[in-house]
Design a protein around this motif. Structure first.
Motif, PDB file in Angstrom:
ATOM      1  N   UNK A  20       0.815  -1.243   0.061  1.00 42.25           N
ATOM      2  CA  UNK A  20      -0.135   0.138   0.054  1.00 42.25           C
ATOM      3  C   UNK A  20       0.815   1.350   0.052  1.00 42.25           C
ATOM      4  N   UNK A  21       1.946   1.433  -0.445  1.00 41.87           N
ATOM      5  CA  UNK A  21       2.800   2.245  -0.204  1.00 41.87           C
ATOM      6  C   UNK A  21       2.148   3.200  -1.607  1.00 41.87           C
ATOM      7  N   UNK A  22       1.901   4.506  -1.295  1.00 43.40           N
ATOM      8  CA  UNK A  22       1.355   5.480  -2.194  1.00 43.40           C
ATOM      9  C   UNK A  22       1.894   5.848  -3.556  1.00 43.40           C
ATOM     10  N   UNK A  23       3.199   5.700  -3.411  1.00 46.22           N
ATOM     11  CA  UNK A  23       3.946   6.050  -4.820  1.00 46.22           C
ATOM     12  C   UNK A  23       4.565   4.733  -5.548  1.00 46.22           C
ATOM     13  N   UNK A  24       5.393   3.768  -4.788  1.00 45.42           N
ATOM     14  CA  UNK A  24       5.968   2.821  -5.494  1.00 45.42           C
ATOM     15  C   UNK A  24       5.140   1.543  -5.700  1.00 45.42           C
ATOM     16  N   UNK A  25       3.988   1.372  -4.918  1.00 45.84           N
ATOM     17  CA  UNK A  25       3.058   0.263  -5.028  1.00 45.84           C
ATOM     18  C   UNK A  25       2.130   0.718  -5.871  1.00 45.84           C
ATOM     19  N   UNK A  26       1.187   1.825  -5.383  1.00 47.53           N
ATOM     20  CA  UNK A  26      -0.216   2.202  -6.133  1.00 47.53           C
ATOM     21  C   UNK A  26       0.172   2.706  -7.555  1.00 47.53           C
ATOM     22  N   UNK A  27       0.997   3.746  -7.557  1.00 46.95           N
ATOM     23  CA  UNK A  27       1.228   4.354  -8.727  1.00 46.95           C
ATOM     24  C   UNK A  27       1.917   3.341  -9.847  1.00 46.95           C
ATOM     25  N   UNK A  28       2.525   2.457  -9.387  1.00 45.73           N
ATOM     26  CA  UNK A  28       3.282   1.668 -10.395  1.00 45.73           C
ATOM     27  C   UNK A  28       2.113   0.892 -10.949  1.00 45.73           C
ATOM     28  N   UNK A  29       1.260   0.493 -10.249  1.00 47.09           N
ATOM     29  CA  UNK A  29      -0.021  -0.408 -10.832  1.00 47.09           C
ATOM     30  C   UNK A  29      -0.769   0.536 -11.563  1.00 47.09           C
ATOM     31  N   UNK A  30      -0.843   1.751 -11.368  1.00 46.44           N
ATOM     32  CA  UNK A  30      -1.532   2.677 -12.325  1.00 46.44           C
ATOM     33  C   UNK A  30      -0.830   2.795 -13.690  1.00 46.44           C
TER      34      UNK A  30
END
Length: 186
Positions: free
Chosen positions: A147-157
């Motif tokens: 659930x890291x906002x940058x590396x996790x979520x935005x990588x999936x986006x």
């Protein structure tokens, strides 16, 4: 073992030729997960009235230029034309680009622009808002927390959007409709 591999290849071979499901599902998931997020964020940046887009809210400047706003004492009149242009164009992009992705219109270009938008958004969150100083904001790959906002979520986006850049919008899109009409035009 060869028979098993051959059976597997025959069973999965149609997936290699699949062109319908992946881009259509990518656009659906973008709409389900991110469309309202981006439109809501854009809505917080507009001023009142019909021409609110051209009169950004103070919050718009604070979101996009946090350090400059703090230095200006949160007085938007202290910022210049450049700041206004960036805020207005960023807000407009936050409304228009997601709509283009969902409609499947100029999809590859819109998805690529969204990837650039997310990169700028992430850098602003990390450096402008100080998120780089908080490990949970940046997150980390190959850990047990997804659930890291940058590396996790935005990588999936970005991966979702990259699918559209590479595959296009799919058959259920305005891109396909326009291409078909242009091909069949006299």
């Amino acid at each position: 073992m060869n028979a098993l591999l051959s059976l597997y290849d025959r069973a999965t071979d149609p997936l290699d030729r699949e062109t319908v499901i992946l881009p259509t599902l990518a656009r659906f998931l973008f709409a389900a997960v991110l469309l309202v997020y981006f439109w809501h964020a854009a809505g917080t940046k507009t001023g009142d009235g019909l021409f609110g887009l051209l009169q950004p809210s103070m919050g718009a400047y604070a979101q996009i230029f946090p350090r400059q706003m703090e230095a200006a004492g949160f007085d938007t009149s202290q910022l210049g034309l450049w700041h206004w242009l960036v805020v207005v164009s960023g807000t407009l992009a936050e409304f228009v680009l997601p709509a283009l992705v969902v409609l499947g219109l100029a999809t590859r270009l819109a998805a690529l622009a969204m990837i650039g938008f997310i990169a700028v958004q992430s850098l602003t969150d990390l450096y402008g808002h100080g998120g780089i100083e908080h490990a949970e904001t940046l997150g980390a790959w190959f850990d047990r927390f997804p659930d890291g906002a940058i590396l996790d979520q935005r990588a999936l986006w970005v991966f979702l959007l990259l699918t559209l850049v590479l595959k296009g919008a799919g058959p259920l899109s305005l891109d396909r409709l326009l291409a078909t009409r242009l091909r069949n035009a006299p």
